[in-house]
Scaffold this motif. Structure first.
Motif, short mmCIF file in Angstrom:
data_model
loop_
_atom_site.label_atom_id
_atom_site.label_comp_id
_atom_site.label_asym_id
_atom_site.label_seq_id
_atom_site.Cartn_x
_atom_site.Cartn_y
_atom_site.Cartn_z
N LEU A 129 -31.69 -42.36 -18.65
CA LEU A 129 -32.77 -42.24 -19.63
C LEU A 129 -32.48 -43.05 -20.88
N ILE A 130 -33.53 -43.36 -21.62
CA ILE A 130 -33.41 -43.91 -22.96
C ILE A 130 -34.18 -42.99 -23.90
N VAL A 131 -33.84 -43.04 -25.20
CA VAL A 131 -34.42 -42.12 -26.16
C VAL A 131 -35.10 -42.88 -27.29
N SER A 132 -36.13 -42.26 -27.87
CA SER A 132 -36.80 -42.84 -29.03
C SER A 132 -35.93 -42.70 -30.27
N LYS A 282 -35.43 -52.74 -28.34
CA LYS A 282 -34.74 -51.48 -28.65
C LYS A 282 -33.36 -51.77 -29.25
N LYS A 283 -32.66 -52.75 -28.69
CA LYS A 283 -31.37 -53.14 -29.25
C LYS A 283 -31.53 -53.65 -30.68
N ASP A 284 -32.57 -54.44 -30.92
CA ASP A 284 -32.81 -54.96 -32.27
C ASP A 284 -33.05 -53.81 -33.24
N ALA A 285 -33.84 -52.82 -32.83
CA ALA A 285 -34.11 -51.66 -33.69
C ALA A 285 -32.82 -50.90 -33.98
N PHE A 286 -32.00 -50.74 -32.95
CA PHE A 286 -30.73 -50.03 -33.15
C PHE A 286 -29.81 -50.82 -34.08
N ARG A 288 -30.56 -52.89 -36.38
CA ARG A 288 -31.06 -52.89 -37.76
C ARG A 288 -31.18 -51.48 -38.32
N ARG A 289 -30.87 -50.47 -37.50
CA ARG A 289 -30.92 -49.06 -37.90
C ARG A 289 -32.32 -48.66 -38.39
N VAL A 290 -33.35 -49.15 -37.68
CA VAL A 290 -34.71 -48.77 -38.02
C VAL A 290 -35.24 -47.83 -36.94
N GLY A 291 -36.31 -47.13 -37.26
CA GLY A 291 -36.90 -46.20 -36.33
C GLY A 291 -37.91 -46.86 -35.41
N THR A 292 -38.33 -46.10 -34.42
CA THR A 292 -39.43 -46.48 -33.53
C THR A 292 -40.46 -45.36 -33.59
N THR A 293 -41.52 -45.51 -32.81
CA THR A 293 -42.42 -44.38 -32.61
C THR A 293 -41.80 -43.46 -31.56
N HIS A 294 -42.62 -42.56 -31.01
CA HIS A 294 -42.10 -41.68 -29.96
C HIS A 294 -41.85 -42.43 -28.66
N PRO A 296 -39.89 -44.41 -26.22
CA PRO A 296 -38.49 -44.82 -26.12
C PRO A 296 -38.30 -46.29 -25.78
N ASN A 297 -39.34 -46.94 -25.23
CA ASN A 297 -39.21 -48.36 -24.92
C ASN A 297 -39.52 -49.24 -26.13
N ALA A 298 -39.51 -48.65 -27.32
CA ALA A 298 -39.63 -49.39 -28.59
C ALA A 298 -40.86 -50.27 -28.62
N LYS A 299 -42.00 -49.70 -28.22
CA LYS A 299 -43.26 -50.46 -28.30
C LYS A 299 -43.51 -50.93 -29.73
#
Length: 341
Positions: A129-132, A282-286, A288-294, A296-299
């Motif tokens: 699994l991956i998480v938001s 998703k890696k880019d968001a991680f 940069r330590r930024v959030g995503t929406t709900h 998990p695939n970092a739409k």
């Protein structure tokens, strides 16, 4: 399906859902003997004690400390300090979206709890699994310093994409009774989602920043009522995990009495449902330590730049106060180990 179909009739039909329908969770031909039965039938469920109560209250203490450590004047023991000038930027829905909060160590600890991950493993019958990197909710009662939290009934799913697609969740951190604010869900309405959008296709939509959000108008609310749908306040104890199908109409309300509401949003999906492009975002968001929406695939990913009174908050930060220390299991939830070279 006729225009007079109600929830009761729909539950009796074979809906042939996909996604968590991998387990044939269609509400008719299989019984699990656990929270999945209620989830299939009602569109939401409470997984009791996903985190032990004592540990959940320890997370509450860390959340209070995170607010106090901005040193703006907030004091958990002094209700008069609950004010926008003494807190980080939190919107009227209770959402805190910036400051690297999505990657604070305590937030990752909650996401990594075995009882939380395990519930989603059951839903998807999958351990990969991956998480938001979702928001954290801080709601306090009797606030007059911010705009009122008006009902905003909505689905978090594109109305043109039918069937099950996403299981949303939140970990409840403080006691949450009928008057303590929190999640309101339209019971069973997820089963009528496709019919609703077919019959209401000509109605003008409430503007939204993404197609993966649909707001219900007064006419839409009347349709739900006419088809036997009832709205219910979901109550939970510290450490309970609340789950809901993204097709289920829902919103939240603010506390009415003295009890604050704290929650950490958690949503998982199989990594098999994410593309390599998704995982790269998703890696880019991680990184940069930024959030995503709900999702998990970092739409969509967010920013750590909060705005206070229209300008950048002087207290913005690009990284968490406490960087997360991830176990091997938690690191897999970032999606990074599944990237191909």
């Amino acid at each position: 399906m006729s225009t007079t179909t109600t929830i009761t009739e729909t539950v009796q039909s074979n809906l042939n859902l996909h996604g968590f329908g991998r387990m044939r969770m269609d509400g008719t031909d299989r019984h699990f003997g656990d929270f999945r039965d209620e989830l299939t039938r009602n569109g939401y469920a409470v997984v009791k004690g996903a985190i032990p109560r004592e540990r959940a209250l320890q997370y509450a203490d860390r959340m209070y400390s995170w607010l106090e450590n901005f040193k703006l004047g907030f004091d958990r023991n002094d209700p008069s300090t609950v004010h926008k000038d003494k807190l980080p930027v939190i919107n009227e829905k209770g959402m805190c979206l910036h400051y690297g909060l999505a990657h604070e160590d305590f937030v990752w600890s909650v996401r990594s709890e075995p009882g939380v991950i395990g519930a989603f493993e059951k839903i998807y019958d999958d351990e990969d699994l991956i998480v938001s990197f979702d928001a954290v909710n801080f709601q306090f009662p009797s606030r007059t310093d911010i705009a009122p939290n008006k009902p905003w009934p909505h689905q978090d799913q594109d109305p043109e994409k039918h069937g099950f697609r996403c299981m949303q969740g939140l970990v409840n951190i403080l006691p949450n009774g009928p008057e303590d604010g929190g999640l309101i869900v339209c019971k069973g309405a997820h089963l009528l989602s496709e019919q609703f959008h077919r019959e209401m296709a000509g109605e003008e939509r409430i503007p939204a920043w993404t197609n993966e959000w649909f707001g219900f108008t007064e006419r839409g609310m009347k349709w739900l009522e006419d088809h036997g749908c009832e709205w219910e306040k979901v109550c939970a104890e510290p450490g309970d995990l609340i789950l809901w199908d993204s097709r289920a109409p829902h919103y939240n309300v603010s506390p009415k009495n003295s009890q604050a509401r704290f929650a950490i949003y958690t949503c998982f999906m199989p990594v098999a449902d994410a593309t390599q492009e998704d995982l790269q975002r998703k890696k880019d968001a991680f990184d940069r330590r930024v959030g995503t929406t709900h999702w998990p695939n970092a739409k969509h990913s967010g920013s750590n730049v909060a705005k206070r009174d229209g300008v950048d908050d002087l207290h913005n930060r690009e990284v968490p106060v406490m960087e997360p220390v991830l176990s091997e299991r938690a690191f897999k939830l970032t999606g990074i180990p599944y990237l191909k070279a």
